[in-house]
Write an enzyme that holds these catalytic residues in place. Sequence first.
Site: not given
Length: 456
Positions: A231, A233, A236, A247
Site C-alpha cells: 500500500e 499512502d 492521508e 507500507h
Amino acid sequence: MFPKISLITFSLVAVALGQQIGTNQAETHPKLTWQTCTGTGSCQANSNGAVVLDANWRWTHNVGGFTNCYTGNTWDNTLCPDGETCATNCAVDGADYAGTYGITTSGNALTLKFVTFAQQKNIGSRVYLMADDTHYESFQLLNKEFTFDVDLSQLPCGINGALYFSEMDADGGVSRFPANKAGAKYGTGYCDSQCPRDIKFINGVANSEGWVPSPSDPNAGTGNTGSCCNEMDVWEANSVSAAFTPHPCSVDGQTSCTGEDCAIQSRFDGLCDPDGCDFNSFRMGVQDFYGKGMTVDTSSKFTVVTQFVTNNNSTSGTLSEIRRIYVQNGRVIQNSKVNIPGMQPFDSVTTDFCTSQKTTFGDTNSFQQHGGLANMSKAMAKGMVLVMSIWDDHAAQMLWLDSDYPIGADATKPGVARGTCAQSSGDPVTVEGQTPNAQVVFSNIRFGSIGSTFTA
C-alpha cells in the site's frame, strides 16, 4: 493506512429499501475524467474514467431476493452457515451513489461526503478509479509523477480524506478466484497493509466464519481471514494534518491471511508493515507548514504532487525516493524539511530517512523488515489501483494522524505529536454527530513523467 479501518457495511431492510438500491438498482459508475501527461502542458484527457464503490459498503442479500445476508454487524446463520455456502447464497447489489453514499462526480472532480442521510445513515465511503466497466485502472508508478487537487477545508479533526494506491487485482480477483462473480464492477478485491479482517468477501468466499461484531461500530466486525497487500499512502489528511506513507509487504499481490499472519496478537508479526514510513510535517518538527492559514493553507484548494524517483531515473529502476511538492495560488511549495534533533534535514522519503526516523523515534523498523522501498518498488512496477476514501477511525480515533499518539506518551518526545487535535477529538460518535457535513473533494488527477503534471 495506519489503523485498521472500520468499514461501514449496509444491511437494508427487506423490500422497502430493496426497491431503492436492491436487485432493480442498476450499477452505473459515476464518470470521472483524469489526464495522462507526457510533458508540461501536454496532457491528454481520459474521458472514459469512472469510479466504483467498494463491495463492503453494498447491500448483501440472498440471490434473487430481498433477505439480508448481513444485518447490522452480524451474518445470517441460515444463509451463511459457512463462507462458501454464504458466497453461493448471497449477492452484492448496485449502488445509489449520490442518494445513499454521498458520492458525486462532476467532470474531473469527485466529492465524498462524510455522513449521508437517506432511509438510513451512511458513514464514509471508499471508491476505486476504473479503466473500463470491469477493470480498475492500474498505475505503474516507477519514475512517474502523480498529481491531484484537493479541497479539505471542510474536513476537521478525526476524519481522513485519503488517496492511495493498493496492489489489488485489476479485475477485482475474478480470474484468480472463479467464485468471485462480482469483480471490479462491484468493487471487490480490496487489500491493504493492515491485512484488514473486516472485509465481508475475500477471494470470492464470505468472511463469515469466526466473525466477531465490533463492540464500537454497529456496522462492522472481523472474521478469521484478512486481505493483505502493498500500500502506498499518497495522501492521508484532514485540514489539520497530512502524511504520505509507503507500507511494504513480504507477499506479492493481494494475499489472504489467517492467524498471526494477520498480526492478530502482535502488530508486527504479520505479512505487511502496518506503520509504514510516514512523512507528516508536524510530526517531523515543522508545526507551521500545513494547516489553515499556514504555508500550505488548507482553508482553500491546493495541488499535491508526488514523485516516485528510481535509482537510475527510469521506469526499469528501483524506487529510491518519494518526493512531495505542493502548488497553491500559482506558487510552488517545496516539502518541509525535518526539524528533529539528531536527524538530518530530510524532505523526502528514502531508506536513510526511514531508518533515521525509526531510530530517533524509538519505533520498530517494521518498514525495513518487510522489504522497505525495494518491495514497494516491485508493487509499483506491476501496477497498483487508485483508491479514494473518507472515513473515521474506530480503532485509534485518527490520533496517529492529527493528535498526540500513542495515548499516554510524552508529547514532548520526538514523534509523538502529529497535529494539534485534542485526544478526545476523534471519537467516531462525536465526529459523526458534530460534523456530519464534512467532505473532501479530489479533482484534476494527472499522471505522467516526472515534471509533466504541474507548472513550476
